[in-house]
Structures are given as structure tokens and as C-alpha cells.
Design a protein around this motif. Structure first.
Motif, PDB file in Angstrom:
ATOM      1  N   LEU A   1      34.261  73.597  67.331  1.00 19.84           N
ATOM      2  CA  LEU A   1      32.966  73.837  66.707  1.00 19.84           C
ATOM      3  C   LEU A   1      32.706  72.736  65.685  1.00 19.84           C
ATOM      4  CD1 LEU A   1      33.178  77.685  65.958  1.00 19.84           C
ATOM      5  CD2 LEU A   1      32.196  76.569  67.976  1.00 19.84           C
ATOM      6  N   LEU A   2      31.427  72.362  65.549  1.00 21.07           N
ATOM      7  CA  LEU A   2      31.016  71.385  64.557  1.00 21.07           C
ATOM      8  C   LEU A   2      30.026  72.022  63.590  1.00 21.07           C
ATOM      9  CD1 LEU A   2      30.166  68.323  66.867  1.00 21.07           C
ATOM     10  CD2 LEU A   2      32.368  68.859  65.806  1.00 21.07           C
ATOM     11  N   LYS A   3      30.037  71.553  62.360  1.00 21.55           N
ATOM     12  CA  LYS A   3      29.006  71.900  61.393  1.00 21.55           C
ATOM     13  C   LYS A   3      28.286  70.603  61.057  1.00 21.55           C
ATOM     14  CE  LYS A   3      28.244  74.267  56.966  1.00 21.55           C
ATOM     15  NZ  LYS A   3      28.900  75.029  55.857  1.00 21.55           N
ATOM     16  N   VAL A   4      26.955  70.604  61.226  1.00 21.23           N
ATOM     17  CA  VAL A   4      26.179  69.374  61.080  1.00 21.23           C
ATOM     18  C   VAL A   4      25.135  69.538  59.981  1.00 21.23           C
ATOM     19  CG1 VAL A   4      24.745  67.686  62.281  1.00 21.23           C
ATOM     20  CG2 VAL A   4      26.484  68.968  63.559  1.00 21.23           C
ATOM     21  N   ASP A   5      25.084  68.577  59.063  1.00 19.89           N
ATOM     22  CA  ASP A   5      24.068  68.548  58.018  1.00 19.89           C
ATOM     23  C   ASP A   5      22.762  68.063  58.649  1.00 19.89           C
ATOM     24  OD1 ASP A   5      22.370  67.276  55.903  1.00 19.89           O
ATOM     25  OD2 ASP A   5      23.989  67.938  54.592  1.00 19.89           O
ATOM     26  N   THR A   6      21.726  68.913  58.635  1.00 17.27           N
ATOM     27  CA  THR A   6      20.480  68.602  59.343  1.00 17.27           C
ATOM     28  C   THR A   6      19.781  67.386  58.768  1.00 17.27           C
ATOM     29  OG1 THR A   6      20.201  70.983  59.727  1.00 17.27           O
ATOM     30  CG2 THR A   6      18.307  69.568  60.152  1.00 17.27           C
ATOM     31  N   GLU A   7      19.615  67.345  57.451  1.00 21.95           N
ATOM     32  CA  GLU A   7      18.851  66.261  56.832  1.00 21.95           C
ATOM     33  C   GLU A   7      19.603  64.938  56.883  1.00 21.95           C
ATOM     34  OE1 GLU A   7      15.841  65.850  53.065  1.00 21.95           O
ATOM     35  OE2 GLU A   7      17.674  67.013  52.768  1.00 21.95           O
ATOM     36  N   ARG A   8      20.909  64.984  56.671  1.00 18.39           N
ATOM     37  CA  ARG A   8      21.707  63.760  56.710  1.00 18.39           C
ATOM     38  C   ARG A   8      22.045  63.335  58.134  1.00 18.39           C
ATOM     39  NH1 ARG A   8      26.769  65.354  53.727  1.00 18.39           N
ATOM     40  NH2 ARG A   8      27.408  63.228  54.280  1.00 18.39           N
ATOM     41  N   MET A   9      21.872  64.249  59.084  1.00 17.14           N
ATOM     42  CA  MET A   9      22.182  63.985  60.497  1.00 17.14           C
ATOM     43  C   MET A   9      23.653  63.582  60.662  1.00 17.14           C
ATOM     44  SD  MET A   9      18.674  62.004  61.709  1.00 17.14           S
ATOM     45  CE  MET A   9      18.599  60.874  60.308  1.00 17.14           C
ATOM     46  N   LYS A  10      24.531  64.322  59.948  1.00 15.41           N
ATOM     47  CA  LYS A  10      25.941  63.985  59.934  1.00 15.41           C
ATOM     48  C   LYS A  10      26.800  65.218  60.212  1.00 15.41           C
ATOM     49  CE  LYS A  10      25.766  59.609  58.748  1.00 15.41           C
ATOM     50  NZ  LYS A  10      26.281  58.539  59.669  1.00 15.41           N
ATOM     51  N   VAL A  11      27.883  65.022  60.973  1.00 15.55           N
ATOM     52  CA  VAL A  11      28.888  66.075  61.136  1.00 15.55           C
ATOM     53  C   VAL A  11      29.662  66.165  59.825  1.00 15.55           C
ATOM     54  CG1 VAL A  11      30.966  66.799  62.361  1.00 15.55           C
ATOM     55  CG2 VAL A  11      29.098  65.724  63.622  1.00 15.55           C
TER      56      VAL A  11
ATOM     57  N   MET B   1      10.176  60.686  71.109  1.00 15.61           N
ATOM     58  CA  MET B   1      11.521  60.752  71.671  1.00 15.61           C
ATOM     59  C   MET B   1      12.299  59.444  71.503  1.00 15.61           C
ATOM     60  SD  MET B   1      12.345  63.745  72.626  1.00 15.61           S
ATOM     61  CE  MET B   1      11.501  65.324  72.808  1.00 15.61           C
ATOM     62  N   LYS B   2      11.840  58.590  70.608  1.00 17.22           N
ATOM     63  CA  LYS B   2      12.594  57.372  70.330  1.00 17.22           C
ATOM     64  C   LYS B   2      13.775  57.697  69.417  1.00 17.22           C
ATOM     65  CE  LYS B   2       8.845  54.059  70.935  1.00 17.22           C
ATOM     66  NZ  LYS B   2       9.475  53.485  72.138  1.00 17.22           N
ATOM     67  N   THR B   3      14.911  57.063  69.663  1.00 18.42           N
ATOM     68  CA  THR B   3      16.128  57.324  68.905  1.00 18.42           C
ATOM     69  C   THR B   3      15.975  56.921  67.438  1.00 18.42           C
ATOM     70  OG1 THR B   3      17.517  57.001  70.865  1.00 18.42           O
ATOM     71  CG2 THR B   3      18.592  56.813  68.721  1.00 18.42           C
ATOM     72  N   VAL B   4      16.348  57.833  66.558  1.00 21.42           N
ATOM     73  CA  VAL B   4      16.335  57.586  65.121  1.00 21.42           C
ATOM     74  C   VAL B   4      17.761  57.403  64.600  1.00 21.42           C
ATOM     75  CG1 VAL B   4      15.721  58.549  62.862  1.00 21.42           C
ATOM     76  CG2 VAL B   4      14.198  58.899  64.821  1.00 21.42           C
ATOM     77  N   HIS B   5      18.669  58.238  65.084  1.00 15.29           N
ATOM     78  CA  HIS B   5      20.061  58.153  64.646  1.00 15.29           C
ATOM     79  C   HIS B   5      20.960  58.734  65.727  1.00 15.29           C
ATOM     80  CE1 HIS B   5      23.655  58.360  62.158  1.00 15.29           C
ATOM     81  NE2 HIS B   5      23.777  59.638  62.490  1.00 15.29           N
ATOM     82  N   THR B   6      22.058  58.063  65.985  1.00 18.62           N
ATOM     83  CA  THR B   6      23.057  58.558  66.919  1.00 18.62           C
ATOM     84  C   THR B   6      24.322  58.906  66.149  1.00 18.62           C
ATOM     85  OG1 THR B   6      22.199  57.244  68.768  1.00 18.62           O
ATOM     86  CG2 THR B   6      24.466  58.033  68.938  1.00 18.62           C
ATOM     87  N   GLU B   7      24.736  60.158  66.254  1.00 14.97           N
ATOM     88  CA  GLU B   7      25.932  60.625  65.553  1.00 14.97           C
ATOM     89  C   GLU B   7      27.067  60.816  66.556  1.00 14.97           C
ATOM     90  OE1 GLU B   7      28.104  62.243  62.115  1.00 14.97           O
ATOM     91  OE2 GLU B   7      26.592  60.708  62.557  1.00 14.97           O
ATOM     92  N   PRO B   8      28.051  59.917  66.587  1.00 16.28           N
ATOM     93  CA  PRO B   8      29.188  60.087  67.497  1.00 16.28           C
ATOM     94  C   PRO B   8      29.996  61.321  67.087  1.00 16.28           C
ATOM     95  CG  PRO B   8      29.076  57.848  66.611  1.00 16.28           C
ATOM     96  CD  PRO B   8      28.153  58.694  65.792  1.00 16.28           C
ATOM     97  N   VAL B   9      30.558  62.005  68.070  1.00 14.16           N
ATOM     98  CA  VAL B   9      31.414  63.152  67.776  1.00 14.16           C
ATOM     99  C   VAL B   9      32.751  62.959  68.476  1.00 14.16           C
ATOM    100  CG1 VAL B   9      29.471  64.725  67.450  1.00 14.16           C
ATOM    101  CG2 VAL B   9      30.482  64.506  69.719  1.00 14.16           C
ATOM    102  N   SER B  10      33.794  63.486  67.869  1.00 12.47           N
ATOM    103  CA  SER B  10      35.124  63.334  68.452  1.00 12.47           C
ATOM    104  C   SER B  10      35.439  64.452  69.431  1.00 12.47           C
ATOM    105  CB  SER B  10      36.184  63.299  67.345  1.00 12.47           C
ATOM    106  OG  SER B  10      36.133  64.489  66.574  1.00 12.47           O
ATOM    107  N   CYS B  11      34.656  65.525  69.389  1.00 16.10           N
ATOM    108  CA  CYS B  11      34.893  66.615  70.335  1.00 16.10           C
ATOM    109  C   CYS B  11      34.241  66.275  71.672  1.00 16.10           C
ATOM    110  CB  CYS B  11      34.357  67.936  69.786  1.00 16.10           C
ATOM    111  SG  CYS B  11      32.557  68.055  69.777  1.00 16.10           S
ATOM    112  N   TYR B  12      34.514  67.108  72.674  1.00 15.64           N
ATOM    113  CA  TYR B  12      34.052  66.802  74.032  1.00 15.64           C
ATOM    114  C   TYR B  12      33.198  67.956  74.559  1.00 15.64           C
ATOM    115  CZ  TYR B  12      34.518  64.275  78.493  1.00 15.64           C
ATOM    116  OH  TYR B  12      34.297  63.544  79.628  1.00 15.64           O
ATOM    117  N   GLY B  13      31.974  67.619  74.952  1.00 12.83           N
ATOM    118  CA  GLY B  13      31.124  68.613  75.595  1.00 12.83           C
ATOM    119  C   GLY B  13      30.193  69.346  74.651  1.00 12.83           C
ATOM    120  N   VAL B  14      29.555  68.628  73.694  1.00 16.59           N
ATOM    121  CA  VAL B  14      28.577  69.299  72.834  1.00 16.59           C
ATOM    122  C   VAL B  14      27.494  69.915  73.716  1.00 16.59           C
ATOM    123  CG1 VAL B  14      28.961  67.947  70.753  1.00 16.59           C
ATOM    124  CG2 VAL B  14      27.405  67.063  72.491  1.00 16.59           C
ATOM    125  N   ASN B  15      27.177  71.182  73.453  1.00 12.57           N
ATOM    126  CA  ASN B  15      26.193  71.791  74.356  1.00 12.57           C
ATOM    127  C   ASN B  15      25.199  72.744  73.714  1.00 12.57           C
ATOM    128  OD1 ASN B  15      27.952  73.927  73.986  1.00 12.57           O
ATOM    129  ND2 ASN B  15      28.691  73.976  76.103  1.00 12.57           N
TER     130      ASN B  15
END
Length: 412
Positions: free
Chosen positions: A240-250, A205-219
Motif C-alpha cells: 500500500l502507498l500513501k500519497v500526498d495529493t498536493e505535493r504529488m509525492k509518495v 491530459m498532458k503530463t504534469v508530474h510523474t511519480e515513480p513507485v517502487s511497488c508493482y501493480g498500482v491499480n
């Protein structure tokens, strides 16, 4: 729209303060959590390791399963490329969970507890103290651990589903919801108020990557059939967001075409062709082509549309309408709503799951401190059980499937 509109639980923005330091997760609890995967550094080795870690209850079907050439590296191949839920049939319990007692785990957001129910007797068997404001009970990717998301407690409490005992909490900031990438490599924390998607090592559970998002309330979220991307709902900004799983990017974002939209649960169709997104303000669900990510269409279901649960035969989806005490039934093949079940004396059906045999739909009663057991063949209420205050994302466990994608139990 601000977070104070979420009721009965209020989550308000605040200056981030460090979570109280809790003890390091005990070695025994770590062993119960996600087992180390060889694929973390090598995709080929990872694929083999995952096949061993996520055995199918149907060896014959598994023998014919082949990974799609463009699938997320390390992801176990679908048993049926035409049905992402093919591993979720009644009786298809993984060897990992086959000896676990059948229980319903209910996080009570206002009582800071988890109520444990025996689904055979409809009796409460235990009440487990956890951290502040537990939102969801989430099965780990390897099926060995249930993680309680203590949102305001800034921690995850592990529960051993074999013994029903809780372990030492792990420090995780703002864990409103929790998912796992289909290859079991990362846990994805839906940090709603922090406006972040936090990718963490699924074992430590150690952080690998943090992806900031401009929307509010990801759930809430769900993954494409090949695991390459996932769709995320943003409750408070109606996006709604679409996120690339491997790149860990919106990689894409869109605003829902409804003033005041409040998207909730996300679920992919069995054939993988579209995503459904519940919207508690629009009172229905959006139907989205995930690949094109074009503007979605809309299907009214009922007031306060909230949770989405696919039946064991992949033919129907149960939709909880929290604001009117009903459950709508959607037929995938007919592409239409075919039934609506009304809870006697009303209620506030929220989040939950389907029993291992597919015969009972379990839902929390968010505003009424109760849980509902509903016959999936008739829509009849089988039981109404009192629990703590503000019950939310309950988990029915164990369930069929080879591995968990998170939430209250999204299995493949």
C-alpha cells in the motif's frame, strides 16, 4: 508474484514502446471533457470555480457546507463532514447529468469493446469499438465525459454519455486505471506496469508530474475526507502507498502482512475514519487507519475479494468475491458482515457500481463474459446479460454526486 498471474487478462512487463500516435482530441471532445478550472493558478478563485462546476442537487445542504480549514485547496466542501457520501443519495443528480440516459458501460478487455446496456430493459443497446485491452470506464471529475482506459492500447477513449458516441482517443501510456484529485485539477493515471503514478492536467491530459513507485501493480485508490492524501493498492507486490495529493509525492509505504497478498479495490468509510482494501489472495479486506498508516487489521469476506461499493444510504458496503460467485454485505455501524448473497449457477463478480436509486448492484462477470444485476434489498439476481470477453470495470451512469474521483464512479 508477476503480472502473468492476473487472469483472464494477461499483462506482462515489456520494454516501453511509443504508443501509436493518434490524432489530437477534437475541440468538441475537449469541451465534453473536464472544463477549465480557474483554480489551476489561484486556490481562492479555484474554490469558487469548483463550486460552480460541481453544483449540489441539494442547494440547502450546499449552503451549509463549509470547507475544512485544512482541506485540499479548491476542493468542494463535504455536504456532511460526518459522511463523505452525503452527496450520493438517490435522486441527487447533478444538473450536469440529469438529462443523460441511464446506461451501464462495460469494458471488455479481451474483445476491445465497450458493451452498452439499458438498465431498465436489461438489453444491450450498443457495442463500441475502443482501444486494446480496455480495463475501466471512468467518469471525469466534471461528470461530462466517460474515459475508457485502453491499457495496452496506450490511450483513453472519451465517450459522451449524453449521446453515447465515442470521440477521438488521447495518447496516454499504460492507463490501467484513472482517478481525479478532489479539486479537479489533475487526473492521476495508475500506470501499473510502468510503476508510475502520472499526474496529468485534467483538461488536456498532458503530463504534469510523474511519480515513480517502487511497488508493482498500482491499480486502485481512494482519497481522505480532506483530499490531502490518497491510499493506493499495489496488486503484484502486495503493498500500500500513501500519497500526498498536493505535493504529488509518495510519503509512506507498507507491505501487507500476508504472504502473496494481492490488494485490489480501495474504499473509504462514510465517516472517513478508515479505508477498506479488498485482497483477492487473502480472501477478504484490510481495514486501515489512513491518517496513522499503521498496520491494518483483516476481515475475511470470501474467495477472490475484489470490488467494494457503498450503498446509497451509507449504511452498507457490497463486496464482490470473484473467486466464489458471491457478494458479502458489510454493515458500517455494526462493523461486521451481515449477509452473503450467492449468484445462482455461480459466476465471477468483479467490478461495477450501484444504480442511481440504490436498488441495483451491477457487477461484471470477469471470467464468464456476462454482467449481473443484483437487488440490493434481497440479494436476488435480477438479470444475467451476455457481453464481450473479459468484462472488467463497468460504470453505471449517471449516478448521484457533485463530482467524480474516478475509477468506475467514486462520487462526492
Amino acid at each position: 508474484m508477476t503480472p502473468t498471474t492476473r487472469t483472464p487478462t494477461t499483462r506482462t512487463p515489456a520494454t516501453r514502446t511509443p504508443a501509436p500516435r493518434t490524432r489530437v482530441f477534437l475541440a468538441t471532445a475537449l469541451l465534453l471533457a473536464l472544463a477549465p478550472l480557474a483554480g489551476c493558478g489561484d486556490d481562492t478563485a479555484g474554490s469558487a470555480a469548483h463550486q460552480a462546476a460541481a453544483p449540489s442537487a441539494s442547494p440547502k445542504a450546499a449552503a451549509h457546507a463549509k470547507a475544512a480549514p485544512d482541506a485540499l485547496p479548491g476542493m468542494p466542501p463535504l455536504l456532511d463532514p460526518k459522511d463523505v457520501y452525503a452527496a450520493d443519495r438517490p435522486g441527487m443528480l447533478s444538473p450536469v447529468v440529469k438529462d443523460f440516459p441511464s446506461r451501464v458501460y462495460v469494458p471488455n478487455t479481451e474483445s476491445d469493446t465497450v458493451t452498452v446496456i439499458d438498465p431498465k430493459t436489461y438489453k444491450v443497446t450498443d457495442t463500441i469499438p475502443v482501444g486494446r485491452q480496455p480495463q475501466h470506464v471512468v467518469p471525469s471529475w466534471d461528470l461530462k465525459t466517460l474515459w475508457v482506459n485502453n491499457d495496452k492500447g496506450n490511450s483513453l477513449t472519451p465517450i459522451d454519455p449524453k449521446t453515447g458516441k465515442a470521440g477521438e482517443p488521447v495518447d496516454v501510456h499504460d492507463p490501467y486505471n484513472l482517478y481525479f484529485t478532489p479539486n479537479g485539477k489533475y487526473a492521476v493515471v495508475m500506470a501499473s506496469l510502468d510503476r508510475e503514478l502520472v499526474f496529468r492536467d485534467a483538461h488536456t491530459m498532458k503530463t504534469v508530474h510523474t511519480e515513480p513507485v517502487s511497488c508493482y501493480g498500482v491499480n486502485h485508490a481512494d482519497f481522505s475526507p480532506d483530499g490531502r492524501y490518497f491510499i493506493v493498492s499495489c496488486e503484484f507486490s502486495g503493498e500500500l502507498l500513501k500519497v500526498d495529493t498536493e505535493r504529488m509525492k509518495v510519503v509512506a509505504k507498507q507491505k501487507l502482512p500476508f504472504d502473496g497478498a494481492m490488494p485490489q479495490d480501495v474504499k473509504i468509510a462514510p465517516d472517513g475514519g478508515r479505508f477498506y482494501i479488498a485482497d483477492m489472495k487473502a480472501n477478504g479486506m484490510w481495514v486501515l487507519d489512513g491518517d496513522s498508516f499503521a498496520r491494518p487489521t483483516f476481515l475475511p469476506t470470501g474467495k477472490g475479494c475484489h470490488g467494494l461499493y457503498v450503498g446509497r444510504d451509507s449504511r452498507e458496503m457490497y463486496i464482490s468475491n470473484r473467486g466464489e460467485g458471491t457478494v458479502s454485505v458489510f454493515d458500517f455501524k455494526k462493523n461486521e458482515l451481515t449477509k452473503k448473497w450467492h449468484l445462482p449457477d455461480g459466476g465471477s463478480p468483479d467490478m461495477g457500481g450501484v444504480s442511481a436509486d440504490g436498488e441495483v448492484l451491477w457487477l461484471s462477470g470477469r471470467y464468464d463474459a456476462e454482467v449481473y444485476a443484483i437487488d440490493t434489498r434481497t440479494g436476488k439476481q435480477l438479470a444475467r446479460i451476455k457481453v464481450g470477453k473479459g468484462p472488467h470495470g463497468l460504470a453505471v451512469y449517471p449516478q448521484p454526486g457533485r463530482y467524480s474521483l474516478g475509477h468506475t464512479g467514486v462520487f462526492r
